[in-house]
Design a protein around this motif. Structure first.
Motif, mmCIF file in Angstrom:
data_model
loop_
_atom_site.group_PDB
_atom_site.id
_atom_site.type_symbol
_atom_site.label_atom_id
_atom_site.label_comp_id
_atom_site.label_asym_id
_atom_site.label_seq_id
_atom_site.Cartn_x
_atom_site.Cartn_y
_atom_site.Cartn_z
ATOM 1 N N THR A 59 -7.539 3.532 -7.406
ATOM 2 C CA THR A 59 -6.490 4.285 -6.718
ATOM 3 C C THR A 59 -5.601 3.278 -5.985
ATOM 4 O O THR A 59 -6.024 2.129 -5.749
ATOM 5 N N PRO A 60 -4.387 3.672 -5.601
ATOM 6 C CA PRO A 60 -3.567 2.756 -4.812
ATOM 7 C C PRO A 60 -4.282 2.246 -3.555
ATOM 8 O O PRO A 60 -4.164 1.078 -3.199
ATOM 9 N N HIS A 61 -5.059 3.120 -2.892
ATOM 10 C CA HIS A 61 -5.752 2.681 -1.674
ATOM 11 C C HIS A 61 -6.916 1.733 -1.966
ATOM 12 O O HIS A 61 -7.333 0.983 -1.092
ATOM 13 N N PRO A 65 -3.032 -2.912 0.082
ATOM 14 C CA PRO A 65 -3.186 -2.733 1.530
ATOM 15 C C PRO A 65 -2.749 -1.313 1.934
ATOM 16 O O PRO A 65 -1.904 -0.707 1.256
ATOM 17 N N PRO A 66 -3.303 -0.796 3.037
ATOM 18 C CA PRO A 66 -3.060 0.608 3.413
ATOM 19 C C PRO A 66 -1.591 1.019 3.490
ATOM 20 O O PRO A 66 -1.212 2.054 2.933
ATOM 21 N N ARG A 67 -0.734 0.261 4.171
ATOM 22 C CA ARG A 67 0.666 0.651 4.305
ATOM 23 C C ARG A 67 1.356 0.694 2.947
ATOM 24 O O ARG A 67 2.093 1.617 2.630
ATOM 25 N N MET A 68 1.075 -0.299 2.116
ATOM 26 C CA MET A 68 1.671 -0.350 0.789
ATOM 27 C C MET A 68 1.162 0.813 -0.063
ATOM 28 O O MET A 68 1.934 1.460 -0.781
ATOM 29 N N ALA A 74 3.291 7.992 -1.874
ATOM 30 C CA ALA A 74 4.348 8.954 -1.532
ATOM 31 C C ALA A 74 5.423 8.972 -2.618
ATOM 32 O O ALA A 74 5.905 10.044 -3.012
ATOM 33 N N ASN A 75 5.786 7.810 -3.127
ATOM 34 C CA ASN A 75 6.785 7.750 -4.200
ATOM 35 C C ASN A 75 6.260 8.342 -5.498
ATOM 36 O O ASN A 75 6.966 9.077 -6.192
#
Length: 100
Positions: A59-61, A65-68, A74-75
């Motif tokens: 997954t992205p997480h 990194p968390p902010r990225m 979201a996008n």
């Protein structure tokens, strides 16, 4: 999607994306809405230092990194929710440095 290397396989899709010579990636979305990286094309790998094999299934997480991860999720969600092409810019810190 077939992962065995035949027509419609992930390998076939990534090979097709390689012909674009544009940084590209594939995502899967499960029934709960979770995004997972399926693969990166060679152009994206060479420009960013990210490797398809390292990200596949994450997954992205799990991969960023968390902010990225929050930003890219979201996008991705905006694109998924509208079912339309969505163009945006983002500044990312990647292995080969910051990139837009």
């Amino acid at each position: 999607m077939n992962s065995e290397g035949g027509p419609g396989s992930l390998d076939e899709l990534l090979k097709t994306l390689d012909f674009l010579h544009t940084p590209s990636f594939l995502l899967s979305v499960d029934t709960s809405g979770t995004f997972r990286f399926s693969g990166l094309n060679k152009e994206l790998e060479s420009r960013t230092g990210l490797q398809s094999a390292d990200l596949a299934g994450l997954t992205p997480h799990e991969a960023l990194p968390p902010r990225m991860a929050d930003t890219v999720e979201a996008n991705y969600a905006r694109c998924r929710d509208t079912c339309e092409a969505y163009s945006y810019e983002e500044l990312l810190d990647l292995p080969y440095g910051q990139t837009w």
